[in-house]
Design a protein around this motif. Structure first.
Motif, PDB file in Angstrom:
ATOM      1  N   ALA A 118       0.865  -0.803   0.076  1.00  0.00           N
ATOM      2  CA  ALA A 118       0.054   0.320   0.605  1.00  0.00           C
ATOM      3  C   ALA A 118       0.749   1.554   0.171  1.00  0.00           C
ATOM      4  CB  ALA A 118      -0.822  -0.329   0.719  1.00  0.00           C
ATOM      5  N   PHE A 119       1.879   1.297   0.431  1.00  0.00           N
ATOM      6  CA  PHE A 119       3.262   2.163   0.679  1.00  0.00           C
ATOM      7  C   PHE A 119       3.723   2.726  -0.981  1.00  0.00           C
ATOM      8  CE2 PHE A 119       2.566   1.015   4.605  1.00  0.00           C
ATOM      9  CZ  PHE A 119       1.576   2.341   5.381  1.00  0.00           C
ATOM     10  N   ARG A 120       3.853   1.288  -1.754  1.00  0.00           N
ATOM     11  CA  ARG A 120       4.762   1.334  -2.681  1.00  0.00           C
ATOM     12  C   ARG A 120       4.572   2.314  -3.444  1.00  0.00           C
ATOM     13  NH1 ARG A 120       3.595  -3.914  -5.597  1.00  0.00           N
ATOM     14  NH2 ARG A 120       1.529  -2.957  -5.043  1.00  0.00           N
ATOM     15  N   ASN A 121       3.722   3.265  -3.620  1.00  0.00           N
ATOM     16  CA  ASN A 121       3.856   5.014  -4.615  1.00  0.00           C
ATOM     17  C   ASN A 121       3.906   5.811  -4.302  1.00  0.00           C
ATOM     18  OD1 ASN A 121       3.439   2.780  -7.367  1.00  0.00           O
ATOM     19  ND2 ASN A 121       1.622   3.159  -6.256  1.00  0.00           N
ATOM     20  N   LEU A 122       3.947   5.704  -2.416  1.00  0.00           N
ATOM     21  CA  LEU A 122       4.323   7.481  -1.837  1.00  0.00           C
ATOM     22  C   LEU A 122       5.196   7.503  -2.478  1.00  0.00           C
ATOM     23  CD1 LEU A 122       2.279   6.079   1.060  1.00  0.00           C
ATOM     24  CD2 LEU A 122       1.669   8.056  -0.315  1.00  0.00           C
ATOM     25  N   TRP A 123       6.451   6.915  -2.181  1.00  0.00           N
ATOM     26  CA  TRP A 123       7.685   8.265  -2.703  1.00  0.00           C
ATOM     27  C   TRP A 123       7.717   8.873  -3.632  1.00  0.00           C
ATOM     28  CZ3 TRP A 123      10.931   7.789  -6.612  1.00  0.00           C
ATOM     29  CH2 TRP A 123      10.686   6.050  -7.713  1.00  0.00           C
ATOM     30  N   PRO A 124       6.970   8.642  -5.046  1.00  0.00           N
ATOM     31  CA  PRO A 124       6.841   9.126  -5.923  1.00  0.00           C
ATOM     32  C   PRO A 124       6.147  10.985  -6.171  1.00  0.00           C
ATOM     33  CG  PRO A 124       6.731   7.751  -6.936  1.00  0.00           C
ATOM     34  CD  PRO A 124       6.518   7.471  -5.398  1.00  0.00           C
ATOM     35  N   ALA A 125       5.169  11.109  -4.706  1.00  0.00           N
ATOM     36  CA  ALA A 125       4.419  12.114  -4.385  1.00  0.00           C
ATOM     37  C   ALA A 125       5.553  12.326  -3.277  1.00  0.00           C
ATOM     38  CB  ALA A 125       3.041  11.556  -3.204  1.00  0.00           C
ATOM     39  N   VAL A 126       5.895  12.443  -1.932  1.00  0.00           N
ATOM     40  CA  VAL A 126       7.236  12.784  -1.729  1.00  0.00           C
ATOM     41  C   VAL A 126       7.956  13.562  -2.436  1.00  0.00           C
ATOM     42  CG1 VAL A 126       8.692  12.840  -0.063  1.00  0.00           C
ATOM     43  CG2 VAL A 126       6.973  12.009   0.234  1.00  0.00           C
ATOM     44  N   HIS A 127       8.323  13.395  -3.409  1.00  0.00           N
ATOM     45  CA  HIS A 127       9.223  13.609  -4.557  1.00  0.00           C
ATOM     46  C   HIS A 127       8.244  14.828  -5.284  1.00  0.00           C
ATOM     47  CE1 HIS A 127      13.245  11.181  -4.125  1.00  0.00           C
ATOM     48  NE2 HIS A 127      12.081  10.116  -4.173  1.00  0.00           N
ATOM     49  N   HIS A 128       7.572  14.755  -6.019  1.00  0.00           N
ATOM     50  CA  HIS A 128       7.163  16.037  -6.549  1.00  0.00           C
ATOM     51  C   HIS A 128       6.596  17.452  -5.030  1.00  0.00           C
ATOM     52  CE1 HIS A 128       3.958  17.617  -8.509  1.00  0.00           C
ATOM     53  NE2 HIS A 128       3.069  17.578  -7.269  1.00  0.00           N
ATOM     54  N   LEU A 129       5.984  16.766  -3.694  1.00  0.00           N
ATOM     55  CA  LEU A 129       6.018  17.749  -3.396  1.00  0.00           C
ATOM     56  C   LEU A 129       6.998  18.546  -2.994  1.00  0.00           C
ATOM     57  CD1 LEU A 129       3.595  15.993  -0.844  1.00  0.00           C
ATOM     58  CD2 LEU A 129       2.800  18.044  -2.129  1.00  0.00           C
ATOM     59  N   ASP A 130       8.056  17.892  -2.804  1.00  0.00           N
ATOM     60  CA  ASP A 130       9.638  18.560  -2.910  1.00  0.00           C
ATOM     61  C   ASP A 130       9.727  19.107  -3.867  1.00  0.00           C
ATOM     62  OD1 ASP A 130      12.640  18.636  -1.309  1.00  0.00           O
ATOM     63  OD2 ASP A 130      13.305  17.860  -2.961  1.00  0.00           O
ATOM     64  N   HIS A 131      10.182  19.156  -4.826  1.00  0.00           N
ATOM     65  CA  HIS A 131      10.050  19.502  -6.518  1.00  0.00           C
ATOM     66  C   HIS A 131       8.893  20.993  -5.757  1.00  0.00           C
ATOM     67  CE1 HIS A 131      10.620  20.650 -10.358  1.00  0.00           C
ATOM     68  NE2 HIS A 131       9.309  20.678 -10.420  1.00  0.00           N
ATOM     69  N   ARG A 132       7.331  20.953  -6.094  1.00  0.00           N
ATOM     70  CA  ARG A 132       6.612  21.900  -5.292  1.00  0.00           C
ATOM     71  C   ARG A 132       6.999  23.564  -4.544  1.00  0.00           C
ATOM     72  NH1 ARG A 132       1.128  21.309  -5.931  1.00  0.00           N
ATOM     73  NH2 ARG A 132       1.165  23.804  -5.504  1.00  0.00           N
ATOM     74  N   CYS A 133       7.931  22.601  -3.584  1.00  0.00           N
ATOM     75  CA  CYS A 133       8.016  23.284  -1.992  1.00  0.00           C
ATOM     76  C   CYS A 133       9.539  24.454  -2.876  1.00  0.00           C
ATOM     77  CB  CYS A 133       8.794  23.062  -1.138  1.00  0.00           C
ATOM     78  SG  CYS A 133       7.377  21.953   0.033  1.00  0.00           S
ATOM     79  N   ARG A 134      10.477  23.513  -3.933  1.00  0.00           N
ATOM     80  CA  ARG A 134      12.133  24.554  -4.056  1.00  0.00           C
ATOM     81  C   ARG A 134      11.647  25.208  -5.292  1.00  0.00           C
ATOM     82  NH1 ARG A 134      16.287  21.061  -1.873  1.00  0.00           N
ATOM     83  NH2 ARG A 134      15.697  19.319  -1.539  1.00  0.00           N
ATOM     84  N   THR A 135      10.703  24.728  -6.576  1.00  0.00           N
ATOM     85  CA  THR A 135       9.917  25.716  -7.322  1.00  0.00           C
ATOM     86  C   THR A 135       9.641  26.675  -6.259  1.00  0.00           C
ATOM     87  OG1 THR A 135       9.721  23.767  -8.511  1.00  0.00           O
ATOM     88  CG2 THR A 135       8.602  25.718  -9.278  1.00  0.00           C
ATOM     89  N   THR A 136       8.764  26.942  -5.472  1.00  0.00           N
ATOM     90  CA  THR A 136       7.476  28.149  -4.975  1.00  0.00           C
ATOM     91  C   THR A 136       9.206  28.475  -4.296  1.00  0.00           C
ATOM     92  OG1 THR A 136       5.569  27.351  -4.581  1.00  0.00           O
ATOM     93  CG2 THR A 136       6.560  28.888  -3.037  1.00  0.00           C
ATOM     94  N   ILE A 137      10.358  28.460  -3.667  1.00  0.00           N
ATOM     95  CA  ILE A 137      10.422  29.071  -3.133  1.00  0.00           C
ATOM     96  C   ILE A 137      11.657  29.832  -4.085  1.00  0.00           C
ATOM     97  CG2 ILE A 137      13.654  28.691  -1.573  1.00  0.00           C
ATOM     98  CD1 ILE A 137      11.623  26.650  -0.036  1.00  0.00           C
ATOM     99  N   ARG A 138      12.618  29.482  -5.465  1.00  0.00           N
ATOM    100  CA  ARG A 138      12.775  29.573  -6.454  1.00  0.00           C
ATOM    101  C   ARG A 138      12.120  30.961  -6.434  1.00  0.00           C
ATOM    102  NH1 ARG A 138      14.789  24.512  -7.458  1.00  0.00           N
ATOM    103  NH2 ARG A 138      12.473  24.424  -8.911  1.00  0.00           N
TER     104      ARG A 138
END
Length: 99
Positions: free
Chosen positions: A74-94
């Motif tokens: 059930a947790f197999r596909n959560l890691w792409p979501a974490v990377h997407h959220l991280d990317h969104r944070c970094r993009t907004t900060i930049r």
């Protein structure tokens, strides 16, 4: 360079001292305390990153399948979501820094 600083427990004691220190240094300080509400909501990018980061931390603590710390599929596909959220944070900060 002025920084944005969020201090929890900033209504008194050490939290208040830290808030005053950062404010004196020219930082933009947001204070969160259960005894004194009043965080400004006018800084949308800050709150966007704050919310996305909180979601990323929760998801990261939940997904362990990617690192083989759990075998629950059930947790197999959560890691792409974490990377997407991280990317969104970094993009907004930049974007808000103009770089």
């Amino acid at each position: 360079m002025s920084r944005r600083v969020l201090i929890t427990g900033g209504a008194s004691g050490l939290g208040r001292a830290l808030a005053e220190h950062h404010a004196a240094a020219g930082d933009r300080v947001l204070v969160a305390d259960r005894d004194r509400p009043g965080l400004s909501t006018d800084d949308r990018p800050f709150w966007e990153v704050f919310g996305l980061f909180r979601l990323a931390v929760i998801a990261q603590q939940t997904y362990r399948h990617h690192h083989r710390q759990t075998r629950n599929p059930a947790f197999r596909n959560l890691w792409p979501a974490v990377h997407h959220l991280d990317h969104r944070c970094r993009t907004t900060i930049r974007r808000t820094r103009g770089g």
